[in-house]
Design a protein around this motif. Structure first.
Motif, mmCIF file in Angstrom:
data_model
loop_
_atom_site.group_PDB
_atom_site.id
_atom_site.type_symbol
_atom_site.label_atom_id
_atom_site.label_comp_id
_atom_site.label_asym_id
_atom_site.label_seq_id
_atom_site.Cartn_x
_atom_site.Cartn_y
_atom_site.Cartn_z
ATOM 1 N N GLY A 109 -6.632 -4.131 33.405
ATOM 2 C CA GLY A 109 -6.106 -5.152 33.865
ATOM 3 C C GLY A 109 -6.587 -6.639 32.984
ATOM 4 N N VAL A 110 -7.696 -6.768 33.271
ATOM 5 C CA VAL A 110 -8.538 -7.844 32.654
ATOM 6 C C VAL A 110 -8.207 -7.858 31.026
ATOM 7 N N LEU A 111 -8.443 -6.659 30.589
ATOM 8 C CA LEU A 111 -8.142 -6.433 29.046
ATOM 9 C C LEU A 111 -6.753 -6.553 28.953
ATOM 10 N N ALA A 112 -5.998 -6.288 29.640
ATOM 11 C CA ALA A 112 -4.620 -6.227 29.358
ATOM 12 C C ALA A 112 -3.980 -7.759 29.078
ATOM 13 N N SER A 113 -4.589 -8.623 29.862
ATOM 14 C CA SER A 113 -4.433 -10.114 30.147
ATOM 15 C C SER A 113 -4.907 -10.783 28.618
ATOM 16 N N HIS A 114 -6.073 -10.098 28.213
ATOM 17 C CA HIS A 114 -6.557 -10.755 26.830
ATOM 18 C C HIS A 114 -5.376 -10.239 25.747
ATOM 19 N N TYR A 115 -5.198 -8.990 25.936
ATOM 20 C CA TYR A 115 -4.320 -8.240 24.830
ATOM 21 C C TYR A 115 -2.957 -8.879 24.847
ATOM 22 N N PHE A 116 -2.345 -9.087 25.865
ATOM 23 C CA PHE A 116 -1.089 -9.987 25.758
ATOM 24 C C PHE A 116 -1.005 -11.337 25.740
ATOM 25 N N GLY A 117 -2.299 -11.866 26.079
ATOM 26 C CA GLY A 117 -2.333 -13.295 26.364
ATOM 27 C C GLY A 117 -1.983 -13.856 27.615
ATOM 28 N N TYR A 118 -1.577 -13.111 28.630
ATOM 29 C CA TYR A 118 -0.988 -13.741 30.008
ATOM 30 C C TYR A 118 -1.264 -12.672 30.940
ATOM 31 N N VAL A 119 -1.106 -13.368 32.255
ATOM 32 C CA VAL A 119 -0.934 -12.198 33.269
ATOM 33 C C VAL A 119 0.306 -12.648 34.130
ATOM 34 N N SER A 120 1.137 -11.635 34.487
ATOM 35 C CA SER A 120 2.460 -11.770 34.988
ATOM 36 C C SER A 120 2.419 -10.704 36.102
ATOM 37 N N PRO A 121 3.440 -11.086 37.098
ATOM 38 C CA PRO A 121 3.231 -10.053 38.618
ATOM 39 C C PRO A 121 4.030 -8.680 37.817
ATOM 40 N N GLU A 122 4.595 -8.467 36.791
ATOM 41 C CA GLU A 122 5.241 -7.242 36.604
ATOM 42 C C GLU A 122 4.180 -6.414 35.493
ATOM 43 N N MET A 123 3.052 -7.048 35.012
ATOM 44 C CA MET A 123 2.303 -6.575 34.056
ATOM 45 C C MET A 123 2.138 -4.839 34.469
ATOM 46 N N GLY A 124 1.667 -4.873 35.618
ATOM 47 C CA GLY A 124 0.921 -3.693 36.108
ATOM 48 C C GLY A 124 2.401 -2.657 35.924
ATOM 49 N N ALA A 125 3.445 -2.918 36.563
ATOM 50 C CA ALA A 125 4.547 -1.921 36.589
ATOM 51 C C ALA A 125 4.920 -1.513 35.184
#
Lengths: 366, 291
Positions: free
Chosen positions: B208-224
């Motif tokens: 999750g932390v890495l994904a937020s850096h990969y995409f540049g943001y955090v959103s509620p639907e990111m995990g799904a």
């Protein structure tokens, strides 16, 4: 209430009650019934009829999902795909071609038949949880296709209904009652079709394969083909329901193709009671009304005045429904119908007047 | 050549994300037969909490990134262990109900995240190096890809060593192979259940932390949205196989990147087609054992 539930167990009375229920529902647009807290207005107003028709459509859709999950024991996460094919397929044909309505409907149904057969045959190569994941993947592909090809599907904004080829009595707010009757007729047809499938030889084999696939194979039957039949029937029914949904909502948005939409169906079926046709119907109606009421509650002043700890969860209908769903799975296996069944049995024992259903005896001795 | 290098390394970075999610899913499924729909929510909550921590202490230092990864792993592990103990444990051996509970949890938690953090994405910043690029074979590769690959490789190595050389790892491997035999030998597999959930949750949290850096943001639907690809990866790799998950993650992500670039944005469709082909040719997946 108990007396009604007890009498529901006799087949003749069941038919009579079902017929009365349908007649009663069909008469709603002509009556002025007010149910505060459940319906947004009197039963003849277009807004209320719209909501009621939507709940009937969800009941029908839950029934079609019941063919997969309840009857054949197939946990599918891709059922939304067929619903979306129905809604988008009809919407696109009406917008892009000159086909008359009935012909367009036939084309979409034939297309769904082909898609359901191909995708069903591929995904049934695996079973159980893998089947769930594969159906999810196919539905996701459908969802992506809808969002990418925004020139045809309207993308994120959705597709609006083109009314040129439609008969006049399905167009306009004042004709909502006709759409309501259409939804009711659809529900009855879907119910009878599902009932027919479950009582057919294929339905019995599907149920047997659900309970013990190996044994069915040892007897010399092929579970694959009956499962495929179940997938195709459920898919075609879902497409038909999607088309009525398109007419009712005057359009369709990409959300109906999402995996969350299938999960909603799963919630409905489990809420009503897995394995029961009436459970699916009741679950669909209860869920739709609850969803609408909770959304209304979320936007109300009473919620806005609460402290954040209470306000945030209460203003998210899906949070409440998800939590309710978890509680039902943990504490009420059998859902709403399961609770009603337990009440009936208790009532039957205390009055001593009803004969025990042989199926109940088997269930209890197990 | 430079395009190929860019697509390949970006694909590896995305594959690293898929692997971090899929490894937990695959282990949990292999040992317990549970398809965990809430896995995406473990990822999202970890990403959000790590973001909250990092932005409070200043997100642009390496220390805060390290702390964010640690927070992500711990939060993911704790939430996953809590889910196992409170919800899954009550429903042992009832696989469908276990799936249903995780579905409910996924729906409810995403709605809750939307209530708390809103539906708009929250933009994430990190150390300056992550936002820069490095020249590899003439391609300008964003540096965060290298971070993703390095961390995922470290997690894969740790998990493999853990499974190979510790007693818990032995129990988990044996449980995936034949659970009733392990139980019959008098070993309490349920401890291993909590353990795989914790490990899987921690891996998803790091993801999750890495994904937020990969995409540049955090959103509620990111995990799904990541979860769906992780499901595909686990089926292609073979349920229960860690190495299979790693292999399939890289395979899926690289194909996705190349199809997106050369075949007009058809990456997602190609991945589903790949899944269909694998199922037709080899239904148990690349490295799956059971048929």
């Amino acid at each position: 209430m108990n007396a009604v539930l007890v009498s529901m167990r006799r087949p003749g009375a069941r038919w009579l009650l079902s017929a009365l229920l349908v007649v009663g529902l069909a008469a709603l647009p002509l009556l002025n019934i007010v149910v505060p807290g459940v319906l947004p207005g009197p039963s003849y107003t277009p807004g209320t009829l719209q909501l009621l028709a939507l709940s009937l459509i969800f009941a029908a859709l839950a029934l079609s999902y019941h063919v997969l999950f309840g009857a054949a024991g197939l946990l599918s996460f891709g059922h939304a795909l067929y619903f979306a094919i129905g809604a988008y397929g009809l919407g696109i044909l009406l917008k892009r071609t000159e086909l008359p309505l009935l012909l367009a409907v036939a084309v979409v149904l034939a297309g769904t038949l082909v898609v359901a057969t191909v995708l069903g045959a591929i995904s049934l190569r695996v079973s159980g949880i893998s089947f769930a994941m594969v159906t999810l993947a196919f539905a996701q592909a459908g969802s992506v296709l809808i969002q990418r090809n925004s020139g045809i599907t309207g993308g994120e904004d959705g597709l609006s209904l083109s009314t040129q080829q439609l008969p006049d009595f399905f167009v306009g707010v004042l004709n909502t009652r006709n759409l309501y009757w259409l939804a009711l007729a659809l529900l009855v047809v879907v119910f009878l079709a599902v009932r027919w499938f479950e009582r057919s030889r294929a339905g019995h084999v599907a149920a047997a394969a659900r309970e013990n696939e190996l044994r069915v194979r040892v007897i010399g039957l092929r579970p694959f083909s009956v499962k495929l039949v179940a997938v195709v029937i459920a898919g075609v029914l879902a497409a038909a329901i999607g088309m009525v949904y398109l007419l009712l909502q005057s359009g369709v948005v990409p959300g109906v193709a999402s995996s969350n939409f299938t999960l909603t169906l799963l919630v409905i079926v489990v809420l009503g009671g897995v394995g029961s046709r009436w459970g699916a119907v009741i679950g669909g109606v209860v869920y739709t009304l609850l969803d609408q009421r909770l959304s209304a509650l979320a936007g109300s002043d009473a919620i806005a005045g609460l402290p954040a700890v209470l306000r945030v969860p209460l203003s998210e209908p899906l949070f409440l429904l998800g939590t309710l769903f978890i509680l039902v799975v943990l504490f009420l296996p059998g859902g709403i119908v399961g609770v009603a069944g337990r009440l009936t049995r208790r009532a039957g024992r205390t009055s001593g007047a009803t004969r025990e259903d042989p199926r109940d005896v088997i269930e209890e001795t197990e | 050549m430079s395009t190929v290098a860019l697509l390949l390394i970006t694909g590896l970075g995305l594959g690293a994300l898929y692997f971090l999610v899929a490894s937990g899913l695959s282990l949990i499924y292999g040992l317990m037969g549970v398809l965990n729909f809430a896995h995406g929510s473990f990822l999202t909550i970890s990403a959000f909490l790590a973001w909250e921590v990092a932005r409070r202490i200043g997100a642009d230092s390496w220390g805060s990134l390290g702390l964010a990864l640690l927070v992500g792993a711990v939060v993911g592990g704790i939430v996953a262990a809590g889910t196992e103990l409170l919800l899954i444990r009550r429903l042992y051996e009832r696989h469908i109900e276990q799936v249903l509970v995780t579905v409910g949890l996924a729906l409810a938690s995403v709605a809750l995240f939307q209530g708390i953090w809103g539906t708009d994405p929250q933009y994430v910043t990190g150390p300056a190096w992550l936002a820069q690029t490095t020249d590899v074979l003439g391609a300008r590769i964003p540096n965060n890809r290298f971070l993703l690959i390095a961390v995922a490789a470290a997690v894969l190595l740790t998990l493999l060593l853990f499974l190979r050389y510790t007693r818990f790892g032995l129990v988990i491997r044996a449980g995936v192979e034949n659970r009733s035999m392990v139980t019959a030998l008098g070993i309490d597999v349920r401890r291993a259940f909590t353990l795989v959930f914790t490990i899987g949750g921690a891996a998803a949290g790091i993801g999750g932390v890495l994904a937020s850096h990969y995409f540049g943001y955090v959103s509620p639907e990111m995990g799904a949205s990541l979860l769906i690809f992780a499901f595909i990866v686990t089926v292609i790799g073979g349920l229960g196989s860690l190495a299979g998950a790693a292999l399939a993650a890289v395979f899926v992500a690289v194909i996705q990147q190349f199809a997106n670039f050369y075949l007009g944005g058809t990456g997602d469709i190609m991945v589903v087609l790949l899944l269909a082909v694998v199922l037709l040719v080899r239904p148990r997946g690349l490295l799956g054992r059971r048929g």
